[in-house]
Motif scaffolding. Structure first.
Motif, PDB file in Angstrom:
ATOM      1  N   PHE A 189      -2.643   6.172  -8.294  1.00 10.62           N
ATOM      2  CA  PHE A 189      -2.678   5.739  -6.889  1.00 10.62           C
ATOM      3  C   PHE A 189      -2.400   6.892  -5.930  1.00 10.62           C
ATOM      4  CE2 PHE A 189      -2.001   1.269  -8.453  1.00 10.62           C
ATOM      5  CZ  PHE A 189      -3.169   0.757  -7.902  1.00 10.62           C
ATOM      6  N   ALA A 248       4.350   5.956  -4.686  1.00  8.91           N
ATOM      7  CA  ALA A 248       4.909   5.639  -6.009  1.00  8.91           C
ATOM      8  C   ALA A 248       6.355   5.178  -5.886  1.00  8.91           C
ATOM      9  CB  ALA A 248       4.805   6.853  -6.941  1.00  8.91           C
ATOM     10  N   LYS A 252       1.108   5.106 -11.277  1.00 12.61           N
ATOM     11  CA  LYS A 252       1.678   5.737 -10.081  1.00 12.61           C
ATOM     12  C   LYS A 252       0.924   7.021  -9.757  1.00 12.61           C
ATOM     13  CE  LYS A 252       6.373   3.964 -10.806  1.00 12.61           C
ATOM     14  NZ  LYS A 252       7.779   4.332 -11.078  1.00 12.61           N
ATOM     15  N   ILE A 288       7.211  -1.963  -2.933  1.00 13.41           N
ATOM     16  CA  ILE A 288       6.481  -3.098  -3.515  1.00 13.41           C
ATOM     17  C   ILE A 288       7.415  -4.286  -3.665  1.00 13.41           C
ATOM     18  CG2 ILE A 288       5.248  -3.895  -5.575  1.00 13.41           C
ATOM     19  CD1 ILE A 288       4.241  -0.969  -5.852  1.00 13.41           C
ATOM     20  N   GLU A 340      -3.601  -6.720  -1.777  1.00  9.49           N
ATOM     21  CA  GLU A 340      -2.800  -5.505  -1.971  1.00  9.49           C
ATOM     22  C   GLU A 340      -1.717  -5.716  -3.023  1.00  9.49           C
ATOM     23  OE1 GLU A 340      -3.091  -2.489  -1.100  1.00  9.49           O
ATOM     24  OE2 GLU A 340      -4.630  -2.586   0.438  1.00  9.49           O
ATOM     25  N   ASN A 399       0.822  -1.202   0.000  1.00  8.59           N
ATOM     26  CA  ASN A 399       0.000   0.000   0.000  1.00  8.59           C
ATOM     27  C   ASN A 399       0.860   1.258   0.000  1.00  8.59           C
ATOM     28  OD1 ASN A 399      -2.569   1.326   0.085  1.00  8.59           O
ATOM     29  ND2 ASN A 399      -2.242   1.742   2.251  1.00  8.59           N
ATOM     30  N   LYS A 455       2.237   1.967  -3.396  1.00  9.43           N
ATOM     31  CA  LYS A 455       1.271   2.631  -4.292  1.00  9.43           C
ATOM     32  C   LYS A 455       1.130   4.107  -3.948  1.00  9.43           C
ATOM     33  CE  LYS A 455      -2.158  -0.164  -3.421  1.00  9.43           C
ATOM     34  NZ  LYS A 455      -3.510  -0.764  -3.439  1.00  9.43           N
ATOM     35  N   ARG A 497       2.676  -0.818 -13.278  1.00 11.40           N
ATOM     36  CA  ARG A 497       3.509   0.153 -12.586  1.00 11.40           C
ATOM     37  C   ARG A 497       3.957   1.271 -13.519  1.00 11.40           C
ATOM     38  NH1 ARG A 497       2.049   0.922  -8.492  1.00 11.40           N
ATOM     39  NH2 ARG A 497       3.977   1.925  -7.820  1.00 11.40           N
ATOM     40  N   SER A 520      -3.327  -5.626  -6.369  1.00 13.86           N
ATOM     41  CA  SER A 520      -3.658  -4.246  -6.727  1.00 13.86           C
ATOM     42  C   SER A 520      -2.426  -3.490  -7.211  1.00 13.86           C
ATOM     43  CB  SER A 520      -4.269  -3.530  -5.522  1.00 13.86           C
ATOM     44  OG  SER A 520      -4.505  -2.169  -5.791  1.00 13.86           O
ATOM     45  N   ALA A 521      -1.278  -3.738  -6.567  1.00 15.82           N
ATOM     46  CA  ALA A 521      -0.060  -3.003  -6.895  1.00 15.82           C
ATOM     47  C   ALA A 521       0.613  -3.501  -8.162  1.00 15.82           C
ATOM     48  CB  ALA A 521       0.923  -3.080  -5.733  1.00 15.82           C
ATOM     49  N   THR A 522       0.486  -4.806  -8.444  1.00 21.02           N
ATOM     50  CA  THR A 522       1.266  -5.405  -9.535  1.00 21.02           C
ATOM     51  C   THR A 522       0.437  -6.002 -10.660  1.00 21.02           C
ATOM     52  OG1 THR A 522       1.331  -7.629  -8.559  1.00 21.02           O
ATOM     53  CG2 THR A 522       3.012  -6.044  -7.825  1.00 21.02           C
TER      54      THR A 522
END
Length: 689
Positions: free
Chosen positions: A628, A443, A625, A448, A496, A437, A440, A620, A499-501
């Motif tokens: 988010f 950035a 970035k 991550i 999470e 989190n 994200k 990403r 969501s990030a990757t």
């Protein structure tokens, strides 16, 4: 070491806490059938002692009693003695802590339970000194009296134990199929506001605990109701905590709690779960406010855990003790002579900023006198200090960083507090989710990467052959059946990470673990049991809902189920979530501020916020970035890729990029909006959500 030093049965254990007691003259057993069989065979009551390796008062009771030959002989003659690490066996701890709270109105560690050979409790307490002091009974008197009563009134004790065990079973959350009103959010806010300390931040007086999930709830309440007071409570609390002695201004990271109302004098142990939840709170607060102090604090927490808690395998150790050299806080405090020796030319600045005094700046708890030691603590932010004295902030920060580095080097020469080097699945799940989190929000690709690295360890070491989870890893060995918190926090971490990757493996693992949880932990009446149906049978199979030091597994699973339903289109997940809210409705409605993490999940369930599906960009990319860092709503963001599309719900399958541009779809109740194309157009829409 002399090989002839006496050891007890704890010597074969992996728990750092149990190993601390392996040379005690008490004939300790680990929690085991062997111990209970011995108690039955010899018709002895059981002395159960529960604690953890970084617990200050556990150390005190060991020094005073468990290392004492007189006490040990009495214990060995009277009881079968069992030691439990509460962090290894939270299932056992939760049951008997409930007993202590039920019988005495309070609880804590060390936890002391006297019980029958069947594990049924008849007496409970916490810390006992060797000899009685005023109203507090001593352990010698306790043992002597218990031996007498066991010999003369054993039947009555057994009857008492049966009654207490029945009361435990009756304390399970009611399942009366009630409902929770949306007024619950206002009620929870007013309860928190009623205990809020407007001068120092936080809730209540002393001792004062961080409780990050209360702050996350207040931020959600601010977003849903535009209640500025809720956000101000968060900002003030996080600011005052960061300035206070509860924060380690030299090595970073937060201590467990403050013994006073001002966040000044901490209980010095450091727990991984506190770092994880506070990282999440400071990250989310930065997203809401863009307060630079919050960003700085989040980065510093990560620096601390990577420097001092990171294992060679890539996961995180559990905790650092409060004590070193037998003294609480010794590693962290400074006398004025040390400051003069190491900070020549900066003594006045450091003393003024951090409140350092010649005779020390705090009172010893035992003597109520100053001892010449100082806790570093700020009265105001560095920015305000620089402004009030017309100093250049950049230059001041640079100077203070050089000073901090000097103190860090000097402090590293001291004897460090004990490190509890076991790796726990649930706490690592917490930190993975917080790192992903933070990555994200800020950035920052490194954060991550840290989260992915830690999950890689868990994937290789913490999964059981049948697809479940182990709870603990130490010395290369994984073991102990996973409990609901292990599953709930790991699933949250995987959501999470997805969501990030946008990597499909994370979503696939989240689904598999959720289905395993549904098979082995689900109560058909609603909610999840703390333990699996495959686990050891204890005197009661508990369902936890209270959000204490960490949120309950049921609270986290409520949010997990809602999110997975939105991503996968599996409506069964949201139906199970809805049933859980009904099962726990009576408890939550009676005292909503005790269930703030549960209310976060309930908010996700009843609000119309759905998914933001992005097509036509990498997960990403610079655009993602930017997205988010702008997104303040509770929508779930999904970057649709060829690799993950098969796992997404049917309502998301037809979302495609328009005219080769990055395209967004806003989806609610399994129905998606018309496509929004173009980066600026999408970001403008995101800001309005």
């Amino acid at each position: 070491m002399n090989e002839n030093i006496r050891t007890n049965k704890l010597a074969a254990e992996l728990s750092p806490y149990l190993l601390q007691h392996k040379h005690n003259p008490v004939d300790w057993y680990p929690w085991s059938e062997e111990a209970f069989d011995k108690a039955k065979a010899e018709n002895k009551p059981v002395f159960l002692s529960i604690g953890y390796s970084t617990c200050h008062w556990c150390h005190v009771m060991e020094r005073e009693s468990f290392e004492d030959a007189e006490v040990a002989k009495l214990m060995n003659d009277t009881f079968v003695n069992i030691k439990v690490d509460r962090e290894e066996r939270p299932d056992v701890d939760h049951i008997y802590m409930t007993v202590c709270q039920m019988m005495t109105g309070a609880g804590g560690w060390p936890l002391t339970i006297l019980m029958t050979p069947e594990g049924k409790p008849f007496y409970a307490g916490t810390y006992f000194p060797k000899y009685s002091r005023g109203e507090r009974p001593g352990i010698i008197d306790l043992i002597t009296r218990t031996k007498e009563v066991w010999q003369t009134h054993q039947a009555e004790l057994a009857e008492t134990a049966d009654d207490i065990s029945e009361q435990l079973k009756n304390m399970l959350p009611t399942t009366d199929d009630a409902s929770i009103s949306e007024n619950i959010f206002r009620k929870a806010f007013h309860e928190l506001a009623g205990t809020y300390d407007e001068f120092h931040g936080g809730f209540g007086t002393r001792p004062k605990f961080p409780v990050p999930h209360n702050l996350l709830f207040l931020m959600k309440h601010y977003r849903r109701s535009n209640n500025d007071e809720a956000l101000q409570m968060v900002v003030n609390t996080l600011t005052r905590m960061r300035l206070g002695g509860i924060y380690d201004h030299v090595g970073f990271g937060f201590h467990r709690y403050s013994t006073d109302a001002k966040w000044f004098l901490p209980h010095f142990e450091k727990m991984l779960y506190d770092q994880a939840m506070l990282l999440n709170a400071y990250s989310e607060a930065y997203l809401q406010t863009k307060n630079e102090l919050f960003r700085k604090t989040a980065y510093e927490i990560i620096e601390y855990i990577n420097r001092d808690l990171l294992s060679p395998e890539g996961a995180y150790f559990s905790a650092e003790d409060a004590d070193s050299e037998g003294e609480e806080g010794k590693f962290y405090v400074w006398d004025i002579e040390e400051i003069r020796e190491h900070l020549i030319g900066n003594v006045e600045l450091v003393s003024e900023l951090y409140g350092i005094e010649e005779n020390g700046n705090f009172l010893e708890e035992a003597t109520r006198e100053k001892n010449g030691k100082n806790i570093l603590s700020l009265k105001d932010t560095i920015a305000h200090y620089a402004q009030s004295r017309d100093l250049d902030l950049v230059e001041l920060n640079s100077k203070l960083e050089n000073i901090r580095q000097i103190l860090l080097v000097e402090r590293s020469k001291r004897i460090r507090p004990h490190l509890d080097d076991k790796i726990l699945t649930d706490w690592n799940g917490l930190i993975i989710a917080a790192l992903a989190n933070a990555g994200k929000i800020f950035a920052d690709e490194e954060f991550i990467a840290y989260a992915e690295r830690t999950y890689s360890f868990m994937k290789s070491k913490m999964f059981t052959p049948d697809g479940g989870l182990y709870h603990r890893f130490r010395d290369g060995i994984a073991g102990i059946d996973g409990m609901i918190d292990d599953y709930a926090y790991t699933i949250s971490a995987l959501i999470e990470l997805f969501s990030a990757t946008a990597k499909s493996d994370y979503l696939a693992d989240a689904i598999k673990l959720t289905d395993y949880l549904l098979e082995h932990f689900l109560d058909p009446k609603g909610g999840f049991f703390f333990t699996s149906d495959l686990a050891e049978k204890l005197i009661v199979r508990k369902k936890e809902i209270y959000d204490g030091a960490i949120p309950s597994g049921n609270s986290i699973m409520l949010a997990n189920l809602v999110k997975l339903s939105k991503i996968t289109g599996n409506t069964a997940y949201v139906e199970i979530a809805d049933k859980a809210t009904k099962a726990f409705a009576a408890s939550v409605t009676a005292a909503p501020s005790a269930y703030t993490s549960f209310l976060l999940g309930f908010d996700s369930l009843i609000m119309q916020n759905g998914e933001i599906v992005i097509v036509g960009t990498e997960p990403r990319s610079e655009f993602m970035k930017a997205l988010f860092t702008e997104l303040k709503s509770s929508y779930t963001v999904i970057v649709k890729t060829p690799g993950n599309s098969l796992l997404l719900g049917e309502h998301l399958k037809n979302n495609v990029a328009i005219d080769g541009k990055i395209t967004a779809y806003i989806c609610n109740n399994f129905t998606c909006s018309e496509p929004i194309s173009g980066e600026e157009e999408i970001l403008a829409k995101i800001r309005d959500l």
